[in-house]
Design an enzyme around this catalytic site. Structure first.
Site, PDB file in Angstrom:
ATOM      1  N   GLU A   1       0.379   5.193   0.572  1.00 27.69           N
ATOM      2  CA  GLU A   1      -0.551   6.237   1.016  1.00 27.69           C
ATOM      3  C   GLU A   1      -0.095   7.621   0.560  1.00 27.69           C
ATOM      4  OE1 GLU A   1      -1.144   5.556   5.229  1.00 27.69           O
ATOM      5  OE2 GLU A   1      -2.308   3.748   4.810  1.00 27.69           O
TER       6      GLU A   1
ATOM      7  N   CYS B   1      -4.106   0.662  -2.460  1.00 30.74           N
ATOM      8  CA  CYS B   1      -3.971  -0.595  -1.716  1.00 30.74           C
ATOM      9  C   CYS B   1      -2.906  -1.481  -2.354  1.00 30.74           C
ATOM     10  CB  CYS B   1      -5.286  -1.359  -1.746  1.00 30.74           C
ATOM     11  SG  CYS B   1      -6.612  -0.608  -0.809  1.00 30.74           S
TER      12      CYS B   1
ATOM     13  N   GLU C   1      -3.013  -4.578  -3.112  1.00 32.68           N
ATOM     14  CA  GLU C   1      -3.505  -5.485  -4.155  1.00 32.68           C
ATOM     15  C   GLU C   1      -3.550  -4.799  -5.517  1.00 32.68           C
ATOM     16  OE1 GLU C   1      -4.811  -4.848  -1.213  1.00 32.68           O
ATOM     17  OE2 GLU C   1      -5.800  -6.596  -0.339  1.00 32.68           O
TER      18      GLU C   1
ATOM     19  N   CYS D   1     -10.268  -5.068   0.288  1.00 32.34           N
ATOM     20  CA  CYS D   1     -11.366  -4.098   0.390  1.00 32.34           C
ATOM     21  C   CYS D   1     -12.266  -4.204  -0.844  1.00 32.34           C
ATOM     22  CB  CYS D   1     -10.808  -2.683   0.532  1.00 32.34           C
ATOM     23  SG  CYS D   1     -10.243  -1.955  -1.033  1.00 32.34           S
TER      24      CYS D   1
ATOM     25  N   CYS E   1     -10.710  -3.252  -4.260  1.00 28.34           N
ATOM     26  CA  CYS E   1      -9.747  -4.266  -4.714  1.00 28.34           C
ATOM     27  C   CYS E   1     -10.466  -5.525  -5.196  1.00 28.34           C
ATOM     28  CB  CYS E   1      -8.744  -4.592  -3.617  1.00 28.34           C
ATOM     29  SG  CYS E   1      -7.587  -3.233  -3.332  1.00 28.34           S
TER      30      CYS E   1
ATOM     31  N   ASN F   1       0.840  -1.201   0.000  1.00 25.43           N
ATOM     32  CA  ASN F   1       0.000   0.000   0.000  1.00 25.43           C
ATOM     33  C   ASN F   1       0.876   1.253   0.000  1.00 25.43           C
ATOM     34  OD1 ASN F   1       0.584  -0.766   2.702  1.00 25.43           O
ATOM     35  ND2 ASN F   1      -1.156   0.357   3.516  1.00 25.43           N
TER      36      ASN F   1
HETATM   37  N1  THU Z   1      -5.225  -1.639   2.556  1.00 29.67           N
HETATM   38  C1  THU Z   1      -4.640  -2.432   1.610  1.00 29.67           C
HETATM   39  O1  THU Z   1      -3.586  -2.101   1.050  1.00 29.67           O
HETATM   40  N2  THU Z   1      -5.253  -3.604   1.300  1.00 29.67           N
HETATM   41  C2  THU Z   1      -6.347  -4.092   1.930  1.00 29.67           C
HETATM   42  O2  THU Z   1      -6.799  -5.177   1.597  1.00 29.67           O
HETATM   43  C3  THU Z   1      -6.974  -3.325   3.007  1.00 29.67           C
HETATM   44  C4  THU Z   1      -6.468  -1.961   3.208  1.00 29.67           C
HETATM   45  C5  THU Z   1      -4.543  -0.410   2.931  1.00 29.67           C
HETATM   46  C6  THU Z   1      -5.192   0.864   2.509  1.00 29.67           C
HETATM   47  C7  THU Z   1      -4.638   1.838   3.512  1.00 29.67           C
HETATM   48  O3  THU Z   1      -3.354   2.281   3.086  1.00 29.67           O
HETATM   49  C8  THU Z   1      -4.438   0.996   4.776  1.00 29.67           C
HETATM   50  O4  THU Z   1      -4.440  -0.354   4.341  1.00 29.67           O
HETATM   51  C9  THU Z   1      -5.509   1.190   5.823  1.00 29.67           C
HETATM   52  O5  THU Z   1      -6.774   1.051   5.270  1.00 29.67           O
END
Ligand code: THU
Length: 161
Positions: free
Chosen positions: A64, A73, A75, A112, A115, A62
């Protein structure tokens, strides 16, 4: 009026030690690669590592951003890399793990909603299921035989015809 039901089966392991060698390797890679996440806002480091059908390995974490909605994310970072580096090569298995710096990392998380949508379209465009292995840094591991199971009644390209 008819009532319809949806259910799916998935495998639950008590720990990654119960997995076969290949799956355990992917899970350990995903756990290691969480250190490459850029998650200064959530402190929730996620990694996805996939084995493609041609044997290549692709990872994503991920990423940000101070403008929160710009974050990506793990994925979808992985899917973008895989599609760019190995166009038209299907993904066989994807391990997803996370390291929560604010709390526990001992149970599986699953992708999520956005994704899930992207994973389903990747399955559709490559005509191949993506097998998911979900875990934290320790504890139970779930294996789901195709990402599409996580998105029943999904919207897809056929709906745009
Ligand atoms: N996140 C992911 O990268 N993948 C997931 O399956 C769930 C959430 C990340 C998004 C964000 O940067 C952090 O986790 C918190 O939500």
């Amino acid at each position: 009026m008819n009532k319809e039901a949806y259910q799916f089966n998935y495998e639950v392991y008590n720990s990654a030690e119960e997995l076969n060698e290949q799956d355990a390797w992917l899970v350990n890679e995903a756990r290691d690669v969480t250190s490459a996440a850029y998650a200064p806002y959530s402190n929730f480091n996620v990694a996805a590592v996939a084995k493609l059908v041609n044997g290549e390995i692709v990872a994503g974490t991920n990423q940000e951003n101070a403008s929160y909605p710009a974050g990506l994310c793990a994925e979808r970072v992985l899917l973008s890399s895989a599609a760019t580096l190995y166009p038209n090569i299907a993904i066989d298995t994807m391990a997803i793990s996370y390291n929560n710096n604010n709390g526990e990392s001992n149970h599986p998380i699953s992708p999520c909603g956005i994704c899930r949508q992207s994973l389903v379209e990747y399955e559709e465009r490559t005509k191949h299921p993506i097998r998911l292995i979900l875990s934290g840094m320790e504890g139970k591991v779930f294996i789901i035989k195709t990402a599409g199971l996580l998105l029943p009644l999904s919207f897809g390209s056929a709906d745009l015809k």
